[in-house]
Design a protein around this motif. Structure first.
Motif, PDB file in Angstrom:
ATOM      1  N   LEU A 134       0.884  -1.127  -0.116  1.00 13.56           N
ATOM      2  CA  LEU A 134       0.185   0.089   0.184  1.00 13.56           C
ATOM      3  C   LEU A 134       0.896   1.327   0.062  1.00 13.56           C
ATOM      4  O   LEU A 134       0.589   2.389  -0.646  1.00 13.56           O
ATOM      5  CB  LEU A 134      -0.777  -0.019   1.219  1.00 13.56           C
ATOM      6  CG  LEU A 134      -1.833   1.234   1.362  1.00 13.56           C
ATOM      7  CD1 LEU A 134      -2.710   1.428   0.162  1.00 13.56           C
ATOM      8  CD2 LEU A 134      -2.572   1.221   2.823  1.00 13.56           C
ATOM      9  N   LEU A 183       1.907   2.149  -3.516  1.00 11.80           N
ATOM     10  CA  LEU A 183       0.831   2.698  -4.281  1.00 11.80           C
ATOM     11  C   LEU A 183       0.564   4.027  -3.823  1.00 11.80           C
ATOM     12  O   LEU A 183      -0.024   4.898  -4.867  1.00 11.80           O
ATOM     13  CB  LEU A 183      -0.209   1.569  -4.098  1.00 11.80           C
ATOM     14  CG  LEU A 183      -0.218   0.134  -4.921  1.00 11.80           C
ATOM     15  CD1 LEU A 183      -1.418  -0.822  -4.269  1.00 11.80           C
ATOM     16  CD2 LEU A 183      -0.498   0.439  -6.309  1.00 11.80           C
ATOM     17  N   VAL A 184       0.229   4.361  -2.859  1.00 12.93           N
ATOM     18  CA  VAL A 184       0.245   5.855  -2.129  1.00 12.93           C
ATOM     19  C   VAL A 184       1.271   6.683  -2.946  1.00 12.93           C
ATOM     20  O   VAL A 184       0.916   7.890  -3.281  1.00 12.93           O
ATOM     21  CB  VAL A 184       0.189   5.730  -0.788  1.00 12.93           C
ATOM     22  CG1 VAL A 184       0.177   7.488  -0.317  1.00 12.93           C
ATOM     23  CG2 VAL A 184      -1.065   5.031  -0.230  1.00 12.93           C
ATOM     24  N   TYR A 202      -5.985   5.062  -8.468  1.00 15.32           N
ATOM     25  CA  TYR A 202      -5.020   4.719  -7.691  1.00 15.32           C
ATOM     26  C   TYR A 202      -5.341   4.631  -6.298  1.00 15.32           C
ATOM     27  O   TYR A 202      -4.790   3.640  -5.560  1.00 15.32           O
ATOM     28  CB  TYR A 202      -3.824   5.605  -7.783  1.00 15.32           C
ATOM     29  CG  TYR A 202      -3.342   5.206  -9.093  1.00 15.32           C
ATOM     30  CD1 TYR A 202      -2.184   4.341  -9.519  1.00 15.32           C
ATOM     31  CD2 TYR A 202      -3.411   5.943 -10.387  1.00 15.32           C
ATOM     32  CE1 TYR A 202      -1.565   3.973 -10.541  1.00 15.32           C
ATOM     33  CE2 TYR A 202      -2.959   5.674 -11.632  1.00 15.32           C
ATOM     34  CZ  TYR A 202      -2.026   4.905 -11.776  1.00 15.32           C
ATOM     35  OH  TYR A 202      -1.511   4.434 -13.016  1.00 15.32           O
ATOM     36  N   ARG A 203      -6.375   5.439  -5.876  1.00 14.68           N
ATOM     37  CA  ARG A 203      -6.514   5.589  -4.406  1.00 14.68           C
ATOM     38  C   ARG A 203      -7.778   6.152  -4.047  1.00 14.68           C
ATOM     39  O   ARG A 203      -8.250   7.089  -4.926  1.00 14.68           O
ATOM     40  CB  ARG A 203      -5.286   5.690  -3.594  1.00 14.68           C
ATOM     41  CG  ARG A 203      -5.070   7.400  -3.837  1.00 14.68           C
ATOM     42  CD  ARG A 203      -3.872   7.963  -2.784  1.00 14.68           C
ATOM     43  NE  ARG A 203      -4.240   7.748  -1.384  1.00 14.68           N
ATOM     44  CZ  ARG A 203      -3.414   8.025  -0.444  1.00 14.68           C
ATOM     45  NH1 ARG A 203      -2.630   8.676  -0.626  1.00 14.68           N
ATOM     46  NH2 ARG A 203      -3.988   7.746   1.029  1.00 14.68           N
ATOM     47  N   ASP A 259     -10.000   1.284  -1.817  1.00 17.58           N
ATOM     48  CA  ASP A 259     -10.926   2.288  -1.791  1.00 17.58           C
ATOM     49  C   ASP A 259     -10.894   3.082  -3.176  1.00 17.58           C
ATOM     50  O   ASP A 259     -11.532   4.101  -3.171  1.00 17.58           O
ATOM     51  CB  ASP A 259     -10.885   3.248  -0.510  1.00 17.58           C
ATOM     52  CG  ASP A 259     -12.306   3.659  -0.356  1.00 17.58           C
ATOM     53  OD1 ASP A 259     -13.187   3.250  -0.702  1.00 17.58           O
ATOM     54  OD2 ASP A 259     -12.230   4.733   0.344  1.00 17.58           O
ATOM     55  N   ARG A 260     -10.058   2.741  -4.088  1.00 13.72           N
ATOM     56  CA  ARG A 260      -9.988   3.458  -5.226  1.00 13.72           C
ATOM     57  C   ARG A 260     -11.247   3.398  -6.368  1.00 13.72           C
ATOM     58  O   ARG A 260     -12.125   2.561  -6.228  1.00 13.72           O
ATOM     59  CB  ARG A 260      -8.797   2.919  -6.086  1.00 13.72           C
ATOM     60  CG  ARG A 260      -9.275   1.566  -6.666  1.00 13.72           C
ATOM     61  CD  ARG A 260      -7.997   0.815  -7.301  1.00 13.72           C
ATOM     62  NE  ARG A 260      -7.943  -0.597  -7.816  1.00 13.72           N
ATOM     63  CZ  ARG A 260      -8.288  -1.582  -7.096  1.00 13.72           C
ATOM     64  NH1 ARG A 260      -8.132  -1.545  -5.983  1.00 13.72           N
ATOM     65  NH2 ARG A 260      -8.608  -2.740  -7.859  1.00 13.72           N
ATOM     66  N   GLY A 312      -7.578   4.151   0.796  1.00 15.75           N
ATOM     67  CA  GLY A 312      -6.196   3.709   0.227  1.00 15.75           C
ATOM     68  C   GLY A 312      -6.374   2.858  -1.037  1.00 15.75           C
ATOM     69  O   GLY A 312      -7.663   3.210  -1.848  1.00 15.75           O
ATOM     70  N   PHE A 313      -5.640   2.085  -1.518  1.00 21.66           N
ATOM     71  CA  PHE A 313      -5.735   1.497  -2.870  1.00 21.66           C
ATOM     72  C   PHE A 313      -7.182   0.751  -2.995  1.00 21.66           C
ATOM     73  O   PHE A 313      -7.787   0.815  -4.171  1.00 21.66           O
ATOM     74  CB  PHE A 313      -4.576   0.420  -3.233  1.00 21.66           C
ATOM     75  CG  PHE A 313      -4.506  -0.370  -4.518  1.00 21.66           C
ATOM     76  CD1 PHE A 313      -4.488   0.542  -5.835  1.00 21.66           C
ATOM     77  CD2 PHE A 313      -4.829  -1.572  -4.503  1.00 21.66           C
ATOM     78  CE1 PHE A 313      -4.366   0.044  -7.037  1.00 21.66           C
ATOM     79  CE2 PHE A 313      -4.922  -2.045  -6.048  1.00 21.66           C
ATOM     80  CZ  PHE A 313      -4.852  -1.222  -6.890  1.00 21.66           C
ATOM     81  N   GLY A 340      -6.877  13.100  -8.904  1.00 24.65           N
ATOM     82  CA  GLY A 340      -7.691  12.676  -7.663  1.00 24.65           C
ATOM     83  C   GLY A 340      -8.667  13.966  -7.025  1.00 24.65           C
ATOM     84  O   GLY A 340      -9.042  13.896  -5.844  1.00 24.65           O
ATOM     85  N   ARG A 354     -10.752  10.785  -5.066  1.00 23.72           N
ATOM     86  CA  ARG A 354     -10.700   9.289  -5.672  1.00 23.72           C
ATOM     87  C   ARG A 354      -9.964   9.345  -7.112  1.00 23.72           C
ATOM     88  O   ARG A 354     -10.430  10.345  -7.798  1.00 23.72           O
ATOM     89  CB  ARG A 354     -11.920   8.570  -5.665  1.00 23.72           C
ATOM     90  CG  ARG A 354     -12.360   7.812  -4.414  1.00 23.72           C
ATOM     91  CD  ARG A 354     -13.797   7.033  -4.646  1.00 23.72           C
ATOM     92  NE  ARG A 354     -14.105   6.051  -3.348  1.00 23.72           N
ATOM     93  CZ  ARG A 354     -14.565   6.597  -2.314  1.00 23.72           C
ATOM     94  NH1 ARG A 354     -14.922   7.868  -2.299  1.00 23.72           N
ATOM     95  NH2 ARG A 354     -14.614   5.870  -1.313  1.00 23.72           N
TER      96      ARG A 354
END
Length: 518
Positions: A13, A16-17, A225-226, A233-234, A230-231, A218, A222
């Motif tokens: 994670l 990815l963030v 990617y995230r 919950d993308r 986090g991922f 974003g 959302r």
């Protein structure tokens, strides 16, 4: 964008963030990237003097439209010079691209009572970088309702906003545009728009990678990617019915603008389309001389890929000026505001086997791009391997000439099963988070006469700005990349480049030879 792992749902994670941040680092900070393409460095070096002597030189058939347009007076005041408070002003257009003369509608939210909208066509314009083609002042402002999230897909939308002004593009030349929204209170944001070409025949086609822009957007909390959690919950689908985050044009400014300035400076015949247009019209590239994919072009639908592969197989040259291209397979869906305004990509075969990595479908990106995605993050020097290749003509490089900082933040390399003949032009050692690997620039040709160049580094377009790119990139690197890219653009604009510049396969001596991909 992706990590070393081939399975994104298993990527840690924390990594990815970091991915959306990395794309900013790939091109330098947003404020710096609004500078125009830097002129060649006056400092002579091993490789810069020959580059400077040919900077901006012609050599391909000139496009009256491109030359005439860029001879007009530009306006360097197009830049934001400060965005103001969060949500002070922001907006989006109900069309991603329009033909000249078509109308589009703006959707704008602002805390100010009035705002001004200006349209800037992005180009060279003697270094100014843009020309203002339209302005409307005194528009009534309103604070729009908060965004909504569609629970099933995590899609953030502002389609419920009340519509703003309808804009007539009559008299607007084809090209990439930024609509600048100026709140009376001082805040500013961009809204990108492409005025696409009705025909690409006989021209070099520039593609705005709008699917990738939206994947990283974003706004509303959302992206692909995230999300807030986090991922996991993308978003599984992202909508064009919302503003872009940050300046409103972050990825265009970071990954595309410098290459567009350079293309217009060459004076070659240009056409403009977007990712969506490649999917919408399978014949959009009929008769095109070449196609230029810019700094980061990661998200491709099946229709996009069919259109580009068919063009290549009919003699259209391709240039990929980034890394990690043609990586995620997406599909499009409609929203209340129109068709193809939703980019669907679950990134999980269990959820949707149709929106996964292209390589997971048995059609790896390398069958089109040549080199394929290999590393994130990378921070390495670019090392020339084939100085005699025509792409490097006039740069003064020798075998082993090195340009610090040019390789990153994502890189590609050549593997087995790629199209042949393929000529590797650079071999750059890379430390990929402790894993030793290499990055390759490469060039291949096909029986149709088409040629394909891939830079193998996401920092190629950024490096056009020389030291303004950051990351240790030098003025000499900027001169090198501009000259090499100019060579590609002029040659590709002349038609099937393999007839004049066949690839000289060197995979065997490099230990890269395997079963041919074609």
């Amino acid at each position: 964008m992706f990590q070393a792992s081939r399975h994104p749902v298993r990527t840690p994670l924390a990594a990815l963030v970091a991915i959306p941040v990395a794309i900013m680092l790939a091109a330098g900070c947003s404020a710096a990237v609004e500078d125009p393409v830097a002129p060649p460095s006056p400092t002579p070096t091993d490789s810069s003097s020959a580059v400077r002597s040919a900077e901006g030189a012609g050599g391909a058939e000139e496009s009256g439209t491109t030359v005439t347009e860029n001879a007009r007076e530009g306006d360097p005041r197009w830049r934001l010079r400060g965005r103001g408070a969060e949500h002070e002003i922001e907006g989006f257009a109900d069309r991603v691209s329009v033909l000249p003369g078509e109308r589009f509608r703006l959707y704008v939210s602002t805390t100010a009572g009035r705002y001004t909208a200006r349209a800037f066509r992005m180009g060279w314009y003697g270094g100014a970088g843009a020309r203002q083609v339209w302005r409307e002042a005194g528009l009534p402002g309103r604070r729009q309702a908060p965004p909504r999230t569609i629970a099933a897909t995590g899609t953030v939308t502002a389609a419920h906003w009340r519509p703003g002004p309808e804009v007539d593009t009559s008299g607007w030349p084809e090209g990439s545009y930024l609509i600048r929204l100026d709140a009376a209170s001082g805040g500013r944001r961009f809204v990108p728009l492409t005025v696409r070409s009705a025909s690409t025949r006989g021209r070099l086609v520039v593609v705005n990678a709008v699917t990738t822009w939206q994947a990283y957007n974003g706004w509303g909390g959302r992206s692909l990617y995230r999300g807030p959690g986090g991922f996991g919950d993308r978003s599984r689908a992202v909508s064009f019915d919302r503003p872009y985050d940050a300046s409103g044009a972050r990825l265009f400014l970071d990954m595309e603008r410098a290459a567009i300035e350079l293309a217009e400076r060459q004076g070659v015949p240009l056409a403009y389309v977007t990712s969506l247009d490649l999917d919408r019209d399978p014949r959009v590239l009929d008769g095109a001389r070449g196609l230029v994919s810019l700094g980061h072009d990661e998200y491709w639908s099946a229709g996009m890929r069919r259109t580009v592969e068919a063009a290549r197989d009919h003699g259209t040259n391709l240039a990929f000026l980034g890394a990690n291209a043609v990586y995620w397979r997406v599909r499009f869906a409609a929203t209340p505001l129109g068709p193809r305004r939703l980019v669907v990509c679950h990134k999980d075969e269990a959820e949707d086997p149709g929106t996964v990595l292209w390589r997971a479908t048995g059609r790896p990106e390398s069958s089109l791009t040549g080199p394929m995605y290999d590393c994130f993050p990378s921070e390495s020097a670019y090392v020339v391997r084939r100085p005699g290749n025509w792409i490097f003509e006039g740069t003064g490089v020798r075998r082993g000439t090195t340009f610090p900082g040019m390789v990153g933040v994502e890189t590609d390399r050549v593997g087995a099963g790629v199209p042949r003949p393929m000529e590797v032009l650079s071999v750059s050692p890379v430390n990929c988070g402790g894993r030793a690997t290499v990055a390759h620039s490469a060039y291949y040709t096909v029986p149709s006469g088409a040629a394909v160049f891939s830079s193998g580094t996401m920092r190629w377009v950024c490096a056009m700005r020389g030291a303004r790119c950051g990351h240790g990139v030098t003025a000499e690197a900027g001169a090198f990349v501009r000259r090499a890219t100019g060579n590609i653009m002029r040659a590709f604009a002349e038609g099937p480049a393999a007839r004049r510049h066949p690839a000289r396969d060197n995979l065997g001596p490099l230990g890269l030879a395997g079963p041919p991909g074609r």
